[in-house]
Design a protein around this motif. Structure first.
Motif, PDB file in Angstrom:
ATOM      1  N   MET A  10       0.845  -1.192   0.000  1.00 29.96           N
ATOM      2  CA  MET A  10       0.000   0.000   0.000  1.00 29.96           C
ATOM      3  C   MET A  10       0.885   1.248   0.000  1.00 29.96           C
ATOM      4  O   MET A  10       1.837   1.326   0.764  1.00 29.96           O
ATOM      5  CB  MET A  10      -0.931  -0.014   1.209  1.00 29.96           C
ATOM      6  CG  MET A  10      -1.940   1.113   1.228  1.00 29.96           C
ATOM      7  SD  MET A  10      -3.112   0.920   2.572  1.00 29.96           S
ATOM      8  CE  MET A  10      -3.928  -0.602   2.078  1.00 29.96           C
ATOM      9  N   ASN A  11       0.535   2.194  -0.855  1.00 33.03           N
ATOM     10  CA  ASN A  11       1.423   3.336  -1.060  1.00 33.03           C
ATOM     11  C   ASN A  11       1.125   4.521  -0.153  1.00 33.03           C
ATOM     12  O   ASN A  11       2.029   5.222   0.263  1.00 33.03           O
ATOM     13  CB  ASN A  11       1.329   3.786  -2.516  1.00 33.03           C
ATOM     14  CG  ASN A  11       2.534   4.593  -2.945  1.00 33.03           C
ATOM     15  OD1 ASN A  11       3.645   4.329  -2.503  1.00 33.03           O
ATOM     16  ND2 ASN A  11       2.314   5.596  -3.779  1.00 33.03           N
TER      17      ASN A  11
ATOM     18  N   VAL B 247      -6.830   6.948  -2.847  1.00 37.96           N
ATOM     19  CA  VAL B 247      -6.906   5.718  -2.047  1.00 37.96           C
ATOM     20  C   VAL B 247      -7.772   4.628  -2.666  1.00 37.96           C
ATOM     21  O   VAL B 247      -7.788   3.504  -2.160  1.00 37.96           O
ATOM     22  CB  VAL B 247      -7.439   6.031  -0.625  1.00 37.96           C
ATOM     23  CG1 VAL B 247      -6.512   7.003   0.092  1.00 37.96           C
ATOM     24  CG2 VAL B 247      -8.858   6.588  -0.662  1.00 37.96           C
ATOM     25  N   THR B 248      -8.485   4.929  -3.742  1.00 37.33           N
ATOM     26  CA  THR B 248      -9.372   3.931  -4.336  1.00 37.33           C
ATOM     27  C   THR B 248      -8.585   2.821  -5.022  1.00 37.33           C
ATOM     28  O   THR B 248      -7.401   2.967  -5.322  1.00 37.33           O
ATOM     29  CB  THR B 248     -10.316   4.585  -5.364  1.00 37.33           C
ATOM     30  OG1 THR B 248      -9.532   5.309  -6.332  1.00 37.33           O
ATOM     31  CG2 THR B 248     -11.283   5.534  -4.682  1.00 37.33           C
ATOM     32  N   ASP B 249      -9.264   1.704  -5.257  1.00 41.04           N
ATOM     33  CA  ASP B 249      -8.689   0.553  -5.966  1.00 41.04           C
ATOM     34  C   ASP B 249      -7.439   0.024  -5.266  1.00 41.04           C
ATOM     35  O   ASP B 249      -6.478  -0.416  -5.918  1.00 41.04           O
ATOM     36  CB  ASP B 249      -8.355   0.910  -7.427  1.00 41.04           C
ATOM     37  CG  ASP B 249      -9.568   1.376  -8.215  1.00 41.04           C
ATOM     38  OD1 ASP B 249     -10.659   0.836  -7.956  1.00 41.04           O
ATOM     39  OD2 ASP B 249      -9.430   2.270  -9.054  1.00 41.04           O
TER      40      ASP B 249
ATOM     41  N   LYS C 258      -5.141   1.562  -3.681  1.00 40.32           N
ATOM     42  CA  LYS C 258      -3.926   2.397  -3.711  1.00 40.32           C
ATOM     43  C   LYS C 258      -3.567   2.930  -2.336  1.00 40.32           C
ATOM     44  O   LYS C 258      -2.433   3.332  -2.098  1.00 40.32           O
ATOM     45  CB  LYS C 258      -4.111   3.560  -4.682  1.00 40.32           C
ATOM     46  CG  LYS C 258      -4.268   3.156  -6.136  1.00 40.32           C
ATOM     47  CD  LYS C 258      -4.145   4.352  -7.051  1.00 40.32           C
ATOM     48  CE  LYS C 258      -5.283   5.348  -6.864  1.00 40.32           C
ATOM     49  NZ  LYS C 258      -6.553   4.898  -7.433  1.00 40.32           N
ATOM     50  N   GLY C 259      -4.538   2.990  -1.432  1.00 41.75           N
ATOM     51  CA  GLY C 259      -4.253   3.576  -0.137  1.00 41.75           C
ATOM     52  C   GLY C 259      -5.341   3.279   0.867  1.00 41.75           C
ATOM     53  O   GLY C 259      -6.271   2.502   0.616  1.00 41.75           O
TER      54      GLY C 259
ATOM     55  N   GLY D  94       0.775   2.561   5.084  1.00 42.73           N
ATOM     56  CA  GLY D  94       1.285   3.044   3.808  1.00 42.73           C
ATOM     57  C   GLY D  94       2.725   3.505   3.883  1.00 42.73           C
ATOM     58  O   GLY D  94       3.224   3.879   4.949  1.00 42.73           O
TER      59      GLY D  94
ATOM     60  N   THR E  89      -0.970  12.068  -8.176  1.00 38.01           N
ATOM     61  CA  THR E  89      -1.223  10.819  -8.899  1.00 38.01           C
ATOM     62  C   THR E  89      -0.446  10.721 -10.202  1.00 38.01           C
ATOM     63  O   THR E  89      -0.317   9.644 -10.771  1.00 38.01           O
ATOM     64  CB  THR E  89      -2.721  10.672  -9.223  1.00 38.01           C
ATOM     65  OG1 THR E  89      -3.153  11.794 -10.016  1.00 38.01           O
ATOM     66  CG2 THR E  89      -3.553  10.627  -7.949  1.00 38.01           C
TER      67      THR E  89
ATOM     68  N   THR F 256       2.949   7.345  -7.220  1.00 33.89           N
ATOM     69  CA  THR F 256       3.056   6.017  -7.807  1.00 33.89           C
ATOM     70  C   THR F 256       4.455   5.701  -8.305  1.00 33.89           C
ATOM     71  O   THR F 256       4.735   4.580  -8.692  1.00 33.89           O
ATOM     72  CB  THR F 256       2.075   5.877  -8.984  1.00 33.89           C
ATOM     73  OG1 THR F 256       2.347   6.905  -9.942  1.00 33.89           O
ATOM     74  CG2 THR F 256       0.642   6.005  -8.498  1.00 33.89           C
TER      75      THR F 256
ATOM     76  N   HIS G  24       7.224   2.292  -8.168  1.00 31.26           N
ATOM     77  CA  HIS G  24       6.501   1.035  -8.126  1.00 31.26           C
ATOM     78  C   HIS G  24       6.395   0.405  -9.504  1.00 31.26           C
ATOM     79  O   HIS G  24       5.668  -0.547  -9.709  1.00 31.26           O
ATOM     80  CB  HIS G  24       5.101   1.258  -7.522  1.00 31.26           C
ATOM     81  CG  HIS G  24       5.162   1.710  -6.104  1.00 31.26           C
ATOM     82  ND1 HIS G  24       5.135   0.842  -5.048  1.00 31.26           N
ATOM     83  CD2 HIS G  24       5.308   2.943  -5.571  1.00 31.26           C
ATOM     84  CE1 HIS G  24       5.232   1.512  -3.910  1.00 31.26           C
ATOM     85  NE2 HIS G  24       5.341   2.801  -4.210  1.00 31.26           N
TER      86      HIS G  24
END
Length: 282
Positions: A1-2, A27-29, A31-32, A77, A98, A117, A120
């Motif tokens: 988790m980032n 934070v969706t999908d 990501k957080g 995160g 983002t 991002t 990664h």
């Protein structure tokens, strides 16, 4: 988790939904995550937090710094984004963080020099962030009585809010707590945090009363305080003149006048309360 977005709350029903809506792209999908440490709200604050998928922890109030550090301790995160419940992240800053714009392209300005991002993907992105700062400052737009305050030291009002989890903590002080990071920092000039502070004068006066009491405790902690006309009268006057005249606070109209006038009152209250507290302890 980032990314972990961390917020401490108490009766923030009027603000929290707007704040959490603004960070959804971060934070969706998977990501957080959102971490909420609540100190016993009696309104819909917790319900709103849960509706946004936040992880909610209810804890007794320990003070601003301790409460915020408790939220950091619960985060998983790599990066921490620490927000107040009455702040939101504007769209331009979201694009910067983002690395994408709303239409799927590069952020405004065409540069993808840094974003959350990075690091990664392939070796190219890891090379881009080699030696990058461990903390980032955001510009902040402060609204007072519904007006964006652009002068008097309130813009761009840089705040350190994004940092690597293992590199940053809030300093232990009663009020005006700041994040301290172990490593270099950089300012992000794209977008801003939007601070919806003090929609009414009553809100502002109540806040200044509470903060002046905490500030007085900090003053007394440094030693006994005598009654001082300089601190109680002249220092507040100098504060008002400096911010309202020399830092052009008068350009923010009636709202600017009220903001700087009552901030000067806060300074007077702080030192008067420090004297009173010191006298009680002697």
């Amino acid at each position: 988790m980032n990314l972990s977005v961390v917020i401490v709350t108490c009766n923030e029903e009027a603000n929290l939904g707007r704040t959490l809506e603004s960070v959804k792209p971060l934070v969706t999908d998977g990501k957080g995550e959102i971490i909420i440490v609540d100190s016993g709200s009696t309104d819909r604050t917790v319900e709103i937090a849960v509706s946004f998928g936040a992880k909610v922890f209810v804890e007794e109030w320990k003070g601003y710094a301790a409460q915020k550090n408790s939220a950091i301790d619960k985060a998983t995160g790599e990066w921490i984004l620490s927000l107040d419940a009455d702040e939101e992240v504007d769209s331009e800053l979201i694009e910067k963080l983002t690395g994408r714009s709303d239409d799927g392209g590069l952020p405004r300005g065409g540069s993808r020099e840094w974003c959350l991002t990075m690091g990664h993907g392939g070796s190219a992105t890891r090379e881009i962030i080699k030696g990058s700062p461990v903390g980032f400052l955001f510009r902040r737009k402060n609204y007072f009585l519904g007006r964006w305050i652009r002068h008097g030291g309130f813009w761009p009002d840089p705040k350190l809010r994004l940092f690597r989890r293992e590199k940053g903590r809030f300093e232990d002080r009663a009020v005006h707590e700041d994040i301290r990071v172990d490593g270099p920092m950089r300012t992000i000039h794209n977008g801003a945090l939007v601070h919806h502070s003090y929609p009414t004068l009553s809100d502002y006066i109540e806040h200044m009363n509470r903060y002046s009491s905490l500030g007085a405790e900090m003053v007394v902690a440094k030693g006994a305080v005598r009654f001082s006309v300089i601190n109680i009268v002249l220092r507040p006057l100098a504060t008002f003149v400096y911010n309202y005249i020399f830092r052009l606070g008068f350009l923010d109209g009636r709202e600017g006048l009220l903001l700087h006038l009552y901030h000067a009152v806060y300074v007077s209250w702080k030192y008067a309360k420090a004297w009173e507290l010191s006298r009680k302890q002697s």
